[in-house]
Design an enzyme around this catalytic site. Structure first.
Site, PDB file in Angstrom:
ATOM      1  CD  GLU A  78      34.215  34.894  44.727  1.00  0.00           C
ATOM      2  OE1 GLU A  78      34.735  35.395  45.724  1.00  0.00           O
ATOM      3  OE2 GLU A  78      34.426  34.908  43.735  1.00  0.00           O
ATOM      4  CG  ASP A  79      29.462  31.733  44.323  1.00  0.00           C
ATOM      5  OD1 ASP A  79      30.341  32.285  43.765  1.00  0.00           O
ATOM      6  OD2 ASP A  79      30.156  30.579  44.905  1.00  0.00           O
TER       7      ASP A  79
END
Ligand code: MN
Length: 498
Positions: A78-79
């Protein structure tokens, strides 16, 4: 800032983890550390500190090394630049699938009621597919709650509400008492800060008041058990969780004198025969209160909770609650399904796990995204045992104690709606204001705009303290109403004459 070292996770790994386990966890640690390099959290700490906290919580639950590794990696796709494919190459399909499931769980499209339903559905699907993902999500959410102060107010409220409506009931259903308690307390603190600190204060008072009696009992019981050759007993005090006390106060109409389990003594013994022996010994030592013995060993609670509870008078008239269980029951009461996943679990636990997975899979099969709302009410009945969730025509979901009535709902929405209520419509049918509501009901409050004050007969059936207090306040106003309307008129007259 000094870099985070692997030792911080390793410390939580006991002898059950083999060298290979520790190596796997360490590789995941470094992979995630490199991927999150340079990123910061709202708290100003390195982002990676969050991943470490999640990994450590999973290690404290004694979950298998793959789960801890997936926890360390849970925010990577996600990051960061690294993808699920990169994780598959490095750690294999099993860990990658857990990480991928966590990433999907985080993406919620809707708002309001739909968001709630979507969230709940996603949790169900994840649970049915791989309950390990829920443990990671719980650890993730728990650390977010621990650092919630760093987020803006609107986000804090949204997260706290979601925790109370979704995470805590699921933790309860999974038998994870400790997680449920912590989830509820964090949510309570942010959603109702005043009531939270008031209840916290009550708790502290009680601990102070009963401290000496508990210390005395702890000593006496230990001696007495030893005399009867029950030697391995671990006796410790436990203080009720704040939100749980708050709910109980609601049920007992605020009468704290009727609540005996605010502080309790836990007696943890070797096996089931010792539990009953200990109960007999306690009743020899103290006078039990009639009708207060609850045997959740012979008949466990629906979520798997097992213990014997008894309330007694000590020599000086203090009322004390004891909770007697085996060490294994104790662990399962605190960590529920997660305890079954523990390292080197017995075959028995595995069999129960399989049964649980099949139950969930069956529920999940019945669900599809489109007809989920239809099933929601049936599901809720089982999932959320002592709370009900009622829908308003505007699509809000209101969380109420069991057996609440339309009047409780009306005051939960707004005092004016309560004060002006005359009737209700439940699932389209006209119903009296005292009708007990059920989870999943759609309830509309019909108002009379000219009505000013509530009916004092409502006090006989309302279930929430909030409604009761609002009704009393409004009735007090009604008594002084004649005087205050005179004052208003007088002021109005005098201003117009000048
Ligand atoms: Mn996270």
């Amino acid at each position: 800032m000094s870099p985070i070292v692997f030792e911080e996770v390793k410390r939580a790994l006991d002898e059950r983890y083999s060298t290979q386990d520790v190596q796997l966890i360490e590789r995941a640690f470094h992979f995630a550390q490199d991927a999150h390099e340079g990123q910061l959290r709202h708290t100003g700490e390195p982002y990676f500190s969050h991943c470490v906290a999640v990994g450590r919580k999973l290690a404290e639950l004694k979950l298998p090394s793959e789960v801890i590794a997936a926890g360390l990696l849970h925010d990577v796709p996600e990051d960061t630049e690294k993808t699920v494919e990169d994780i598959t190459v490095e750690f294999g399909a099993d860990i990658a699938s857990m990480v991928s499931a966590i990433t999907k769980l985080g993406k919620v499209k809707y708002r309001g009621e739909e968001r709630y339903a979507e969230n709940l559905r996603k949790m169900f699907v994840a649970m049915a597919e791989d309950v390990r993902v829920i443990f990671i999500k719980f650890a993730d959410r728990m650390h977010n709650l621990e650092t919630l102060y760093a987020l803006p107010e609107n986000k804090r409220q949204r997260i706290a509400k979601e925790v109370l409506e979704i995470y805590a009931p699921i933790a309860n259903r999974l038998g994870m008492g400790e997680y449920r308690g912590q989830f509820e307390d964090y949510a309570f603190k942010y959603l109702s800060p005043k009531e939270y600190s008031w209840t916290q204060h009550l708790l502290e008072e009680r601990v102070k008041k009963f401290g000496p009696a508990l210390d005395r009992a702890l000593h006496d019981v230990e001696m007495e058990l030893r005399k009867h050759s029950i030697t391995a007993a671990d006796i410790h005090g436990r203080v009720k969780h704040c939100y749980s006390l708050h709910k109980k106060l609601d049920r007992y109409k605020g009468d704290i004198g009727k609540i005996y389990d605010i502080v309790a003594l836990r007696v943890v013994v070797k096996d089931i025969p010792e539990c009953y022996a200990a109960l007999g010994i306690l009743h020899g030592l103290y006078t039990p209160l009639p009708g207060r013995i609850k045997d959740y060993i012979a008949q466990q609670k629906p979520n798997g909770y097992q213990s014997i509870h008894t309330t007694v008078f000590d020599d000086e008239g203090s009322i004390l609650e004891f909770q007697i269980r085996t060490a294994q029951m104790h662990e399962e009461n605190e960590y529920g399904v997660a305890a079954h996943w523990k390292y080197k679990q017995g075959e028995d636990a595995q069999a129960r796990q399989v049964q649980w997975m099949e139950e969930l899979a069956a529920i999940q099969k019945e669900l599809s995204a489109t007809d989920f709302m239809k099933h929601l009410s049936e599901l809720k009945l089982d999932m959320f045992r002592d709370r009900i969730f009622v829908f308003t025509p505007r699509g809000d979901v209101i969380d109420l104690p069991e057996e609440s009535t339309p009047i409780d709902l009306a005051y939960a929405i707004h005092s004016e709606i309560g004060n002006k209520a005359v009737q209700s419509r439940i699932n389209g049918e006209i119903a009296s204001l005292s009708t007990p509501l059920k989870s999943g009901d759609l309830c509309e409050i019909i108002m009379d705009k000219n009505r000013k004050y509530p009916n004092d007969a409502w006090l006989d059936f309302v279930k929430t303290r909030h409604a009761r207090e609002k009704i009393k306040d409004a009735l007090k106003d009604a008594k002084t109403g004649i005087f205050s309307s005179f004052m208003k008129k007088y002021r109005g007259d005098s201003s117009s004459s000048t």
